[in-house]
Design an enzyme around this catalytic site. Structure first.
Site, PDB file in Angstrom:
ATOM      1  N   GLU A 151      -2.390   4.021   0.529  1.00  0.00           N
ATOM      2  CA  GLU A 151      -2.992   5.354   0.489  1.00  0.00           C
ATOM      3  C   GLU A 151      -2.148   6.295  -0.359  1.00  0.00           C
ATOM      4  OE1 GLU A 151      -0.516   5.134   4.305  1.00  0.00           O
ATOM      5  OE2 GLU A 151      -1.950   3.836   3.294  1.00  0.00           O
ATOM      6  N   ASP A 176     -11.450   2.857   3.583  1.00  0.00           N
ATOM      7  CA  ASP A 176     -11.668   2.677   2.147  1.00  0.00           C
ATOM      8  C   ASP A 176     -12.561   3.776   1.587  1.00  0.00           C
ATOM      9  OD1 ASP A 176     -10.115   0.442   2.262  1.00  0.00           O
ATOM     10  OD2 ASP A 176     -11.775  -0.998   2.143  1.00  0.00           O
ATOM     11  N   ASP A 209       0.132  11.383  -1.094  1.00  0.00           N
ATOM     12  CA  ASP A 209      -0.061  10.491   0.049  1.00  0.00           C
ATOM     13  C   ASP A 209      -1.101  11.094   0.992  1.00  0.00           C
ATOM     14  OD1 ASP A 209       1.136   8.020   1.485  1.00  0.00           O
ATOM     15  OD2 ASP A 209       1.066   9.545   3.050  1.00  0.00           O
ATOM     16  N   ASN A 233      -7.829   4.472   9.879  1.00  0.00           N
ATOM     17  CA  ASN A 233      -8.028   3.019   9.942  1.00  0.00           C
ATOM     18  C   ASN A 233      -8.085   2.527  11.389  1.00  0.00           C
ATOM     19  OD1 ASN A 233      -8.227   2.423   7.213  1.00  0.00           O
ATOM     20  ND2 ASN A 233      -6.015   2.206   6.962  1.00  0.00           N
TER      21      ASN A 233
END
Length: 254
Positions: A159, A133, A116, A124
């Site tokens: 993610e 991204d 993770d 973000n």
């Protein structure tokens, strides 16, 4: 087209040769002379019929082969699109677990690593999803570079990634997981005016055994991942390490 014409010519020559032999044998058996006119007719008529027919057949065959090749290529692309995550190229969630289950049919040992990205929501929220991204692509590249060819890699969430290491021992799993963690830590990610933003990951590893269900292994890996997050992130935690900690706590309590 030249190859098609050459094939049609070769067929025409064969037809002419057969026609001449059959005609000669028939006339000879009947006591009739084999004249120049007969020879010309046996040559001209096959050319007028066999060559166009051969040309058409070979042309249609070539078209059919091209169509089948395009269909196979399209099938491969559609299959890849259905099984692959478009951003990273890794297996998507469904395809990963399907291959994971298939792999466990030929090996009872291995390790399942749940990965993770740390503090990804902050990326973000600060820089936007497009920049997020790009960070995921960098992380995916690091995972791809440090896993083995036989390993099964998938993106199973936003993610979150998962890697199955077939036939890997505990030491193998720790080495590979640490390699992935270090490779991500070394990534150069500069989302804002060339300023470096550190990327790190937390990894939980569950050692697979023949009697464990996929859901059980995922829960074990998830517990290890949760523990890695609790230790400050950018950490690898293996399943049996948690078992050792639980044993120590039990003995201390007793």
């Amino acid at each position: 087209m030249l190859k098609i014409m050459l094939k049609a010519c070769s067929v025409t020559v064969a037809v002419v040769a057969v026609s001449q032999v059959v005609s000669f044998a028939t006339r000879y058996a009947a006591g009739q002379p084999f004249t120049l006119f007969v020879f010309l007719m046996n040559s001209i008529l096959p050319v007028l019929t066999a060559f166009p027919a051969g040309l058409y057949v070979f042309w249609q065959t070539a078209r059919l082969k091209r169509a089948l090749a395009e269909l196979r290529e399209l099938h491969v692309k559609l299959e890849a699109k259905a099984n692959r995550d478009q951003m990273t190229g890794f297996l998507n969630r469904e395809a990963f677990f399907e291959q994971f289950k298939m792999a466990r049919r030929w090996t009872d040992t291995g390790a399942l690593a749940l990965i993770d990205a740390d503090h990804f929501k902050k990326i973000n929220d600060t820089y936007g999803h497009l920049v997020g991204d790009e960070a995921l692509k960098l992380i995916a590249g690091a995972i791809d570079r440090t896993t083995r060819e036989l390993d099964i890699v998938g993106r199973i969430g936003g993610e979150e990634f998962c890697v199955f290491l077939p036939a890997a021992s505990r030491d193998d799993a720790v080495q590979i997981a640490e390699r992935i963690r270090i490779e991500v830590e070394r990534l150069v990610f500069q989302p804002d005016d060339g300023k470096h933003y550190p990327l790190t990951i937390s990894i939980g590893v569950a050692l697979t055994r023949g009697h464990h269900l996929t859901s059980q292994l995922m829960r074990q890996a998830d517990r290890c991942l949760y523990d890695a997050k609790g230790r400050g992130r950018n950490t690898v935690v293996v399943e049996d390490a948690l078992a050792e900690m639980a044993e120590r706590k039990t003995s201390e309590t007793g």
